[in-house]
Design a protein around this motif. Structure first.
Motif, PDB file in Angstrom:
ATOM      1  N   THR A   1       0.979  -1.164   0.007  1.00 46.91           N
ATOM      2  CA  THR A   1       0.339  -0.246  -0.157  1.00 46.91           C
ATOM      3  C   THR A   1       1.090   1.221  -0.183  1.00 46.91           C
ATOM      4  N   ILE A   2       0.849   2.212  -0.437  1.00 47.05           N
ATOM      5  CA  ILE A   2       1.269   3.519  -0.726  1.00 47.05           C
ATOM      6  C   ILE A   2      -0.207   4.337  -1.099  1.00 47.05           C
ATOM      7  N   GLY A   3      -0.096   5.391  -0.488  1.00 45.29           N
ATOM      8  CA  GLY A   3      -1.167   5.997  -0.204  1.00 45.29           C
ATOM      9  C   GLY A   3      -2.925   5.527   0.156  1.00 45.29           C
ATOM     10  N   GLY A   4      -3.612   6.185  -0.592  1.00 41.43           N
ATOM     11  CA  GLY A   4      -5.363   5.461  -0.669  1.00 41.43           C
ATOM     12  C   GLY A   4      -5.702   6.006   0.508  1.00 41.43           C
ATOM     13  N   SER A   5      -7.317   5.943   0.321  1.00 39.64           N
ATOM     14  CA  SER A   5      -8.310   6.147   1.562  1.00 39.64           C
ATOM     15  C   SER A   5      -8.712   5.279   2.529  1.00 39.64           C
ATOM     16  N   TYR A   6      -8.388   4.387   2.847  1.00 36.33           N
ATOM     17  CA  TYR A   6      -9.071   3.325   3.287  1.00 36.33           C
ATOM     18  C   TYR A   6      -7.659   2.925   4.392  1.00 36.33           C
ATOM     19  N   ASN A   7      -7.695   3.635   4.828  1.00 36.12           N
ATOM     20  CA  ASN A   7      -6.578   3.789   5.866  1.00 36.12           C
ATOM     21  C   ASN A   7      -6.539   4.983   6.833  1.00 36.12           C
ATOM     22  N   LEU A   8      -7.112   4.525   8.501  1.00 34.72           N
ATOM     23  CA  LEU A   8      -6.799   5.304   9.162  1.00 34.72           C
ATOM     24  C   LEU A   8      -6.141   6.137  10.071  1.00 34.72           C
ATOM     25  N   TYR A   9      -5.211   6.015   9.917  1.00 28.84           N
ATOM     26  CA  TYR A   9      -3.541   7.655  10.293  1.00 28.84           C
ATOM     27  C   TYR A   9      -2.405   7.291   8.914  1.00 28.84           C
ATOM     28  N   SER A  10      -2.791   7.164   7.838  1.00 32.64           N
ATOM     29  CA  SER A  10      -1.641   7.589   6.927  1.00 32.64           C
ATOM     30  C   SER A  10      -2.720   7.724   5.938  1.00 32.64           C
ATOM     31  N   GLY A  11      -2.026   7.298   4.352  1.00 32.87           N
ATOM     32  CA  GLY A  11      -2.075   7.684   3.546  1.00 32.87           C
ATOM     33  C   GLY A  11      -3.237   8.845   2.400  1.00 32.87           C
ATOM     34  N   GLY A  12      -3.573   8.751   1.648  1.00 33.10           N
ATOM     35  CA  GLY A  12      -3.716  10.590   1.334  1.00 33.10           C
ATOM     36  C   GLY A  12      -3.832  10.182  -0.535  1.00 33.10           C
ATOM     37  N   ALA A  13      -3.591  11.477  -1.393  1.00 37.11           N
ATOM     38  CA  ALA A  13      -3.048  11.621  -2.149  1.00 37.11           C
ATOM     39  C   ALA A  13      -1.756  11.797  -2.303  1.00 37.11           C
ATOM     40  N   VAL A  14      -1.272  10.915  -1.869  1.00 39.03           N
ATOM     41  CA  VAL A  14       0.934  11.654  -1.392  1.00 39.03           C
ATOM     42  C   VAL A  14       1.452  11.178  -2.356  1.00 39.03           C
ATOM     43  N   ALA A  15       2.846  12.003  -3.071  1.00 42.96           N
ATOM     44  CA  ALA A  15       3.338  12.052  -4.537  1.00 42.96           C
ATOM     45  C   ALA A  15       4.121  11.063  -3.758  1.00 42.96           C
ATOM     46  N   GLN A  16       4.242  10.250  -4.190  1.00 46.64           N
ATOM     47  CA  GLN A  16       5.326   9.125  -4.411  1.00 46.64           C
ATOM     48  C   GLN A  16       6.208   8.448  -5.513  1.00 46.64           C
ATOM     49  N   GLY A  17       6.833   7.571  -6.089  1.00 43.49           N
ATOM     50  CA  GLY A  17       7.763   7.607  -7.206  1.00 43.49           C
ATOM     51  C   GLY A  17       7.410   6.692  -7.437  1.00 43.49           C
ATOM     52  N   ASP A  18       8.015   5.797  -7.953  1.00 43.52           N
ATOM     53  CA  ASP A  18       7.484   4.264  -8.851  1.00 43.52           C
ATOM     54  C   ASP A  18       7.751   3.005  -8.892  1.00 43.52           C
ATOM     55  N   ASP A  19       7.694   2.456  -7.330  1.00 42.89           N
ATOM     56  CA  ASP A  19       7.988   1.392  -6.534  1.00 42.89           C
ATOM     57  C   ASP A  19       7.640   0.247  -6.593  1.00 42.89           C
ATOM     58  N   ASN A  20       5.676   0.300  -6.849  1.00 45.50           N
ATOM     59  CA  ASN A  20       4.874  -0.686  -7.238  1.00 45.50           C
ATOM     60  C   ASN A  20       5.034  -0.725  -8.992  1.00 45.50           C
ATOM     61  N   CYS A  21       5.010   0.294  -9.586  1.00 48.07           N
ATOM     62  CA  CYS A  21       5.484   0.079 -10.607  1.00 48.07           C
ATOM     63  C   CYS A  21       5.929  -0.636 -11.179  1.00 48.07           C
ATOM     64  N   PHE A  22       7.184  -0.975 -10.264  1.00 45.43           N
ATOM     65  CA  PHE A  22       7.937  -1.795 -11.526  1.00 45.43           C
ATOM     66  C   PHE A  22       7.862  -3.531 -11.011  1.00 45.43           C
ATOM     67  N   ARG A  23       7.394  -3.224 -10.174  1.00 48.57           N
ATOM     68  CA  ARG A  23       6.529  -4.630 -10.061  1.00 48.57           C
ATOM     69  C   ARG A  23       6.058  -5.748 -10.777  1.00 48.57           C
ATOM     70  N   ASP A  24       6.274  -6.768 -11.138  1.00 52.40           N
ATOM     71  CA  ASP A  24       6.186  -7.875 -12.556  1.00 52.40           C
ATOM     72  C   ASP A  24       3.931  -8.450 -12.315  1.00 52.40           C
ATOM     73  N   ASP A  25       3.532  -7.889 -10.834  1.00 53.50           N
ATOM     74  CA  ASP A  25       2.760  -7.976 -10.933  1.00 53.50           C
ATOM     75  C   ASP A  25       1.635  -6.812 -10.564  1.00 53.50           C
ATOM     76  N   VAL A  26       2.547  -6.056 -11.465  1.00 51.41           N
ATOM     77  CA  VAL A  26       1.441  -4.634 -11.736  1.00 51.41           C
ATOM     78  C   VAL A  26       1.333  -4.110 -12.703  1.00 51.41           C
ATOM     79  N   MET A  27       0.344  -4.241 -13.763  1.00 47.84           N
ATOM     80  CA  MET A  27       0.364  -3.594 -15.017  1.00 47.84           C
ATOM     81  C   MET A  27      -0.066  -1.790 -14.587  1.00 47.84           C
ATOM     82  N   SER A  28       0.666  -1.257 -15.681  1.00 49.60           N
ATOM     83  CA  SER A  28       0.777  -0.354 -15.638  1.00 49.60           C
ATOM     84  C   SER A  28       0.701   0.198 -16.967  1.00 49.60           C
ATOM     85  N   PHE A  29      -0.804   1.564 -17.180  1.00 52.60           N
ATOM     86  CA  PHE A  29      -1.165   1.928 -17.883  1.00 52.60           C
ATOM     87  C   PHE A  29      -0.831   3.418 -18.415  1.00 52.60           C
ATOM     88  N   GLU A  30      -0.652   4.252 -19.093  1.00 53.46           N
ATOM     89  CA  GLU A  30      -0.253   5.408 -19.148  1.00 53.46           C
ATOM     90  C   GLU A  30      -0.371   6.503 -20.353  1.00 53.46           C
TER      91      GLU A  30
END
Length: 564
Positions: free
Chosen positions: A401-430
């Motif tokens: 999880t990086i950001g998002g709305s379904y967290n109690l104490y964290s999350g939100g519209a946080v700026a992030q890098g491409d940590d998850n994008c490079f996983r082979d189980d994340v399909m990415s479209f731009e």
């Protein structure tokens, strides 16, 4: 290492900011100055502790704050499981304030089980309040989160002396806070359970433990039967969630007789239900919905937090002055929506919302390349022969999880890098750079055609803005199991290997894209630990010890953006 240090420093600054804010609340003129609030009207006259006896003999502890001088006064009632009173600030504006601990929490007697007793206890507390000589017959209930839930639970039966309800980041459909399309919202409920019963327990260990149904006994000393019951009851139409207490709390707002000031946050887990409740209020044309930036616990920078909290507090004061004191406040809208801008943090009033005037449709393309970061495309015409995207989903190695709305104490519209994008189980479209940056106003729809070789599994979507500097900001995300697909409240059959269409209607949002940005969509099968990692087997996930690996396929899809 540098990134980790930065995160630690940022977290410390957030904690310091929150601590300073709580200190300010008890520092009178300091908090007024920091939040740019109007001049105080009076001093705190007296603070006393009383025991309010319920009809079953249980006594609920309450603090009563009275202004200096002669009463009676209009009254604010807050009912709270956390023991975090903010009465001392409110009383300086000429309101008596009652802060009551709910049943089974802190110094209040009885057994703690969320929601079940709040309707009867709240109504009996109002009966007691009406007998007090220091109240003038003008009452408001007030509070955020669970303090809001207790208001929704009884809003249809409140006496006529309750002139308004002020409910922040809350609604009454408790099931929707706990289960999301066949998934347990661990980022909210597991965090909440441990914070209430054993704050030193490890959220990470609880989220990872299998079977999860054991978490109450293993981590919470058996004190949270309610948490165990939530895990055991996943079906909204089942006997547990159809019981009287939950049904009444879920539907009470439909018979509310007073205007309501509702407040929410763009990246809070209550927001989707708040829109529904607001639309269904009988006094809708006399009610107001304000939505700020941030998440459930605000989580902006310290300065943004102070400015946003100050604005919210002033709006609350104005609303109370109008409805409890009969004053005229020209700058306060009588109804509609007051929304904070995601770019400049300004505020705008909309008599009606969303302001959608059309849709912008984009189609998934180059599916075979989506396994690489932004290798898939989002185009404005439907592709022909675009292939398919395939990946293995292993519940033992879920997407973080990086950001998002379904967290109690964290999350939100946080700026992030491409940590998850490079996983082979994340399909990415731009999409490529959007030459005319749109403004979204309403609910984003995502449609994807998928299949799995498992008898049940999960799919996630994350809609993001990719800035010109390469950073990525969350706009909206969601998750669904195949068995509770397309918003179904009934478990649906799925035949392994078959193709089904998944429709995600994401929580409405007002969002401005910045110049040079592009749109990005990530699709995967987990978003952990915000949601439980689906085990790829049928049945209640919380009883599974040994999950399976699933082969997933995406065979096409589209986004439909609400633009104005």
């Amino acid at each position: 290492m540098l990134g980790k240090s930065f995160k630690i420093i940022a977290s410390l600054l957030l904690v310091i900011g929150l601590l300073l804010t709580f200190v300010y609340i008890n520092r009178g003129d300091v908090v007024r100055f920091a939040l740019d609030l109007p001049a105080f009207e009076t001093e705190v006259g007296s603070v006393s502790t009383v025991q309010v006896r319920m009809s079953d003999g249980v006594r609920l502890d309450a603090e009563v704050y009275l202004p200096a001088g002669e009463g009676p006064w209009p009254v604010i009632l807050m009912r709270d499981p956390y023991n975090r009173s903010t009465c001392s600030l409110k009383v300086r504006y000429g309101y008596a304030c009652v802060h009551q601990g709910v049943r089974g929490r802190h110094d209040s007697e009885g057994d703690w089980y969320p929601v079940i007793s709040e309707r009867s206890d709240g109504l009996e507390t109002l009966d007691w309040l009406l007998k007090q000589t220091w109240q003038d017959g003008n009452i408001a209930t007030l509070g955020p989160s669970y303090l809001g839930v207790v208001q929704w639970s009884m809003i249809d039966q409140m006496p006529e002396e309750v002139k308004t309800v002020v409910a922040d980041i809350s609604h009454g459909d408790w099931y929707e806070i706990i289960h999301r399309n066949g998934h347990f919202v661990q980022g909210v409920m597991t965090e909440w359970a441990k914070s209430l019963h054993l704050p030193d327990a490890s959220f990470e260990e609880m989220a990872a433990h299998r079977p999860a149904i054991e978490n109450n006994d293993v981590f919470l000393r058996g004190d949270a039967q309610w948490y165990e019951d939530y895990l055991a009851n996943t079906d909204k139409v089942g006997e547990y969630w159809s019981s009287e207490a939950y049904s009444l709390t879920r539907n009470a707002h439909k018979n509310a007789s007073m205007p309501v000031l509702m407040m929410g946050a763009w990246h809070d887990f209550f927001l989707n239900g708040q829109f529904k409740v607001f639309d269904e209020l009988p006094q809708r044309t006399r009610s107001l919905l304000m939505i700020r930036n941030g998440n459930h616990v605000w989580q902006n920078s310290v300065l943004e937090f102070i400015n946003t909290y100050g604005y919210s507090f002033k709006m609350t004061l104005d609303w109370l002055d109008v409805h409890l004191k009969g004053q005229v406040v020209e700058q306060l809208p009588e109804s509609g929506y007051v929304l904070q801008d995601n770019v400049d943090n300004g505020w705008n009033h909309f008599p009606s919302w969303p302001q959608k005037t059309g849709t912008l449709d984009l189609y998934l393309g180059n599916l075979g390349g989506a396994v690489t970061c932004d290798g898939g495309t989002l185009g404005f015409s439907r592709p022909v022969g675009s292939g398919k995207a395939s990946y293995h989903y292993n519940p033992n190695e879920p997407v973080k999880t990086i950001g998002g709305s379904y967290n109690l104490y964290s999350g939100g519209a946080v700026a992030q890098g491409d940590d998850n994008c490079f996983r082979d189980d994340v399909m990415s479209f731009e999409s490529g750079v959007l030459n005319e940056p749109p403004t979204l106003s309403g609910s984003i729809k995502v449609l994807i055609n998928v299949s799995s070789d498992a008898p049940d599994s999960a799919f996630t979507v994350k809609v993001q803005e990719k800035l010109s500097d390469g950073r990525v900001i969350n706009i909206r995300d969601d998750i669904t199991s195949l068995s509770y697909r397309n918003g179904s409240i009934h478990k649906q059959p799925y035949v392994a290997g078959s193709v089904v269409e998944l429709e995600f209607n994401l929580t409405p949002i007002e969002w401005k894209f910045q110049p040079g940005s592009s749109l990005r969509l990530d699709i995967s099968s987990s978003n952990y630990p915000m949601f439980n990692a689906h085990p790829n087997v049928e049945g209640n996930w919380s009883t599974v010890v040994n999950p399976a690996v699933a082969q997933q396929e995406i065979l096409g899809g589209m986004l439909s953006l609400p633009v104005r």
